[in-house]
Design a protein around this motif. Structure first.
Motif, mmCIF file in Angstrom:
data_model
loop_
_atom_site.group_PDB
_atom_site.id
_atom_site.type_symbol
_atom_site.label_atom_id
_atom_site.label_comp_id
_atom_site.label_asym_id
_atom_site.label_seq_id
_atom_site.Cartn_x
_atom_site.Cartn_y
_atom_site.Cartn_z
ATOM 1 N N PRO A 117 0.810 -1.221 0.000
ATOM 2 C CA PRO A 117 0.000 0.000 0.000
ATOM 3 C C PRO A 117 0.845 1.274 0.000
ATOM 4 C CG PRO A 117 -0.793 -1.554 1.652
ATOM 5 C CD PRO A 117 0.542 -2.050 1.187
ATOM 6 N N LYS A 124 0.249 -0.043 -8.280
ATOM 7 C CA LYS A 124 -0.963 -0.268 -7.493
ATOM 8 C C LYS A 124 -0.647 -0.173 -6.015
ATOM 9 C CE LYS A 124 -4.554 -3.778 -6.715
ATOM 10 N NZ LYS A 124 -4.999 -5.152 -7.054
ATOM 11 N N HIS A 125 -1.401 0.639 -5.296
ATOM 12 C CA HIS A 125 -1.185 0.833 -3.863
ATOM 13 C C HIS A 125 -2.355 0.206 -3.103
ATOM 14 C CE1 HIS A 125 2.267 3.751 -3.979
ATOM 15 N NE2 HIS A 125 1.889 3.725 -5.247
ATOM 16 N N ASP A 126 -2.191 -1.058 -2.745
ATOM 17 C CA ASP A 126 -3.260 -1.803 -2.087
ATOM 18 C C ASP A 126 -2.653 -3.019 -1.391
ATOM 19 O OD1 ASP A 126 -5.767 -2.500 -1.252
ATOM 20 O OD2 ASP A 126 -6.573 -2.924 -3.248
ATOM 21 N N GLU A 144 -10.647 4.623 -3.207
ATOM 22 C CA GLU A 144 -9.874 4.988 -4.393
ATOM 23 C C GLU A 144 -9.098 6.275 -4.143
ATOM 24 O OE1 GLU A 144 -9.315 3.217 -7.120
ATOM 25 O OE2 GLU A 144 -10.432 1.638 -6.075
ATOM 26 N N LYS A 147 -5.992 5.393 -2.145
ATOM 27 C CA LYS A 147 -4.989 4.745 -2.989
ATOM 28 C C LYS A 147 -4.225 5.776 -3.814
ATOM 29 C CE LYS A 147 -7.668 0.456 -3.506
ATOM 30 N NZ LYS A 147 -8.409 -0.397 -4.466
ATOM 31 N N LYS A 151 -0.223 6.847 -3.481
ATOM 32 C CA LYS A 151 0.664 6.870 -4.646
ATOM 33 C C LYS A 151 1.378 8.204 -4.778
ATOM 34 C CE LYS A 151 0.742 5.784 -9.588
ATOM 35 N NZ LYS A 151 -0.068 5.296 -10.738
#
Length: 224
Positions: A117, A124-126, A144, A147, A151
């Motif tokens: 994350p 992708k930041h998760d 969203e 996220k 980023k």
């Protein structure tokens, strides 16, 4: 608090860390005795995930304050902000796809839990998909907007505390077999290693690696 730290120490400190070993004080809390455990937050199947989620969002808030401080204070132009996580290395016990996947799960449920994350993986930041699958609806989720913000506030350095290395193998049908192996670490108490019924999905072994006094600490020059 973060804004105050940047205000008071921005002229003196060039490298800031928002947290140190978040895995330790989240997962090893909640009734495990390593970190403070306060009732009613002692359910290790629920609260570590919520605590970790809050830590990541708190890190994000601190990163936002850091950017504000940099704009106000020219002396902070070359300063860096990050987070220091901890993880040991897990080598597959064999070349089987099952053991390779088991080793991968252990790393994702330890280090990637926080680094994916915050630092992102392929943009992708998760959370890791493996953790989402194992933890299910007990796993918090990012909006969203969060996220995107993670980023845009990606750290400028990667902090890691590393202690040791061991082998990992898959436990078919959640049944770990201790026979025929030396130096087995019987307690595999890490996220994604245990299913909803508390059964292990991964077994860690030393396989005669040099060990320290701590039961979980194995040493290897080829580990990272």
């Amino acid at each position: 608090y973060a804004a105050l730290i940047f205000e008071k120490f921005g002229d003196k400190v060039k490298t800031f860390a928002t947290f140190n070993e978040a895995w330790t004080f989240t997962w090893l809390a909640s009734g495990k005795g390593k970190a403070p455990s306060v009732r009613p937050y002692t359910d290790s199947e629920v609260w570590p995930y919520i605590a970790a989620h809050n830590v990541i969002l708190a890190h994000l808030d601190a990163a936002k304050e850091f950017k504000k401080a940099q704009k106000k204070n020219p002396n902070m132009k070359d300063a860096h902000l990050g987070i220091t996580n901890n993880a040991d290395w897990r080598e597959p016990m064999t070349d089987s796809p099952e053991d390779i996947a088991a080793a991968q799960r252990t790393m994702e449920a330890w280090m990637a839990w926080f680094t994916d994350p915050i630092y992102g993986l392929e943009g992708k930041h998760d959370y890791p998909e493996s953790m989402k699958k194992m933890v299910g609806d007990r796993m918090p989720s990012f909006t969203e907007s969060e996220k995107k913000s993670l980023k845009s506030h990606r750290p400028t350095y990667f902090g890691l505390n590393h202690y040791g290395t061991s082998f990992a193998r898959d436990c078919p049908n959640y049944e770990c077999n201790n026979t025929g192996n030396t130096g087995t670490w019987g307690t595999v108490d890490v996220p994604d290693f245990v299913n909803g019924e508390g059964k292990n999905t991964v077994q860690l072994l030393s396989d005669d690696l040099a060990s320290a006094q701590a039961v979980w600490l194995f040493q290897s020059g080829w580990g990272f």
